[in-house]
Write an enzyme that holds these catalytic residues in place. Structure first.
Site, PDB file in Angstrom:
ATOM      1  N   SER A 140      14.944  16.489 -66.666  1.00 49.25           N
ATOM      2  CA  SER A 140      14.259  15.273 -66.238  1.00 49.25           C
ATOM      3  C   SER A 140      15.281  14.153 -66.214  1.00 49.25           C
ATOM      4  O   SER A 140      16.309  14.225 -66.897  1.00 49.25           O
ATOM      5  CB  SER A 140      13.164  14.913 -67.244  1.00 49.25           C
ATOM      6  N   TYR A 153      10.081  13.640 -75.811  1.00 48.92           N
ATOM      7  CA  TYR A 153      10.185  14.285 -74.488  1.00 48.92           C
ATOM      8  C   TYR A 153      11.630  14.234 -74.004  1.00 48.92           C
ATOM      9  O   TYR A 153      12.197  15.242 -73.576  1.00 48.92           O
ATOM     10  CB  TYR A 153       9.258  13.582 -73.494  1.00 48.92           C
TER      11      TYR A 153
END
Ligand code: NDP
Length: 247
Positions: A140, A153
């Site tokens: 990401s 995350y």
């Protein structure tokens, strides 16, 4: 070449995984699709078959090592081998650390880190034996840049970056010909925001996505580019996001 390649996709029941499955199927790949929602997978496989593609599916919880070995076995039994695994399953239940959503923290690590480890452990013996294979993983933009609310995350996605880079180097050193590609998406319109349980974070991220999000098809086409490279070529890292992103 994508045609005839056997590709396993984790997290194939929606979003990036689903879009990638449909694109690769249209280019002649033979797919084994995994996620927890079997009804979704069944429907996606039916759509792929209706369009003339080849796909099978299996219920897969990436946090369970045996589920990962089972989908590798399914691909090998169905198609006779595995060429690519796309480790894409993930969740993003962002929140400020002060909210102490410790269950979310641990679940995020379990899916986004242990899920990747389990997938690699399941496929590596096959790739080492055949001295070829391609491991593609979804990190990401949060694996490249820190942002408030994304401590856990982001940490899992930084892990994916480090892990994939070492995997690439060790594979080269060991002569196993295993290629890697890591994708760093940003603001892709999928079901991912639905994994956020913190109300304020969900609203904040929802408004960012409303402004910037692009289609999961954009990531699918990048995965296809990585897989399409000749055997002597690897494209390791792609960042893909909205053209007008300010971050
Ligand atoms: P979606 O929520 O649409 O897709 C996530 C997929 O992961 C689903 O198929 C879900 O299926 C699967 N999944 C979740 N938990 C598990 C589990 N325990 N075992 C197996 N599968 C699981 O979101 P995206 O398509 O956006 O997410 C795909 C990847 O992209 C993730 O790794 C995410 O972190 C990453 N990413 C997404 C960005 C975005 O802006 N959307 C940006 C950067 C990265 P099911 O629930 O059926 O198990």
């Amino acid at each position: 070449m994508i045609n005839d390649k056997v590709v396993i996709i984790t997290g194939a029941s929606s979003g990036i995984g689903e879009a990638t499955a449909k694109l690769l199927a249209s280019k002649g790949a033979k797919l084994a699709l995994g996620a927890r929602r079997e009804d979704q997978l069944k429907q996606i496989v039916e759509e792929i078959e209706k369009d003339g593609g080849q796909a099978v599916y299996q219920k897969l919880d990436v946090t369970e090592p045996s589920n990962n070995t089972a989908i590798v076995r399914l691909a090998k039994e169905t198609y006779g081998g595995v060429d690519v695994i796309f480790l894409n399953a993930g969740i993003m239940p962002n929140s400020p650390l002060s909210a102490l959503k410790t269950d979310d923290w641990h679940q995020t690590v379990d899916v986004n880190v242990n899920g990747v480890l389990n997938g690699v452990a399941a496929v590596l013996p096959t790739f080492i034996e055949q001295k070829s294979g391609h491991i593609v993983a979804t990190s990401s933009v949060a694996g490249l840049k820190a942002y408030p609310g994304g401590a856990v995350y982001g940490g899992t996605k930084w892990f994916v970056r480090d892990f994939m880079e070492v995997l690439r180097m060790e594979s080269a050193m060991e002569g196993t010909n295993i290629r890697t590609a890591t994708i760093y998406p940003a603001a892709i319109g999928t079901e991912l925001l639905g994994t956020i349980s913190d109300k304020d974070t969900a609203e904040q991220m929802g408004s960012v996505y409303d402004t910037y999000q692009i289609s999961a098809h954009r990531i699918a086409s990048v995965v296809a580019i990585a897989i399409d490279q000749p055997e002597d070529t690897t494209i390791n890292e792609f960042t893909v996001g909205p053209a007008n992103q300010p971050w």
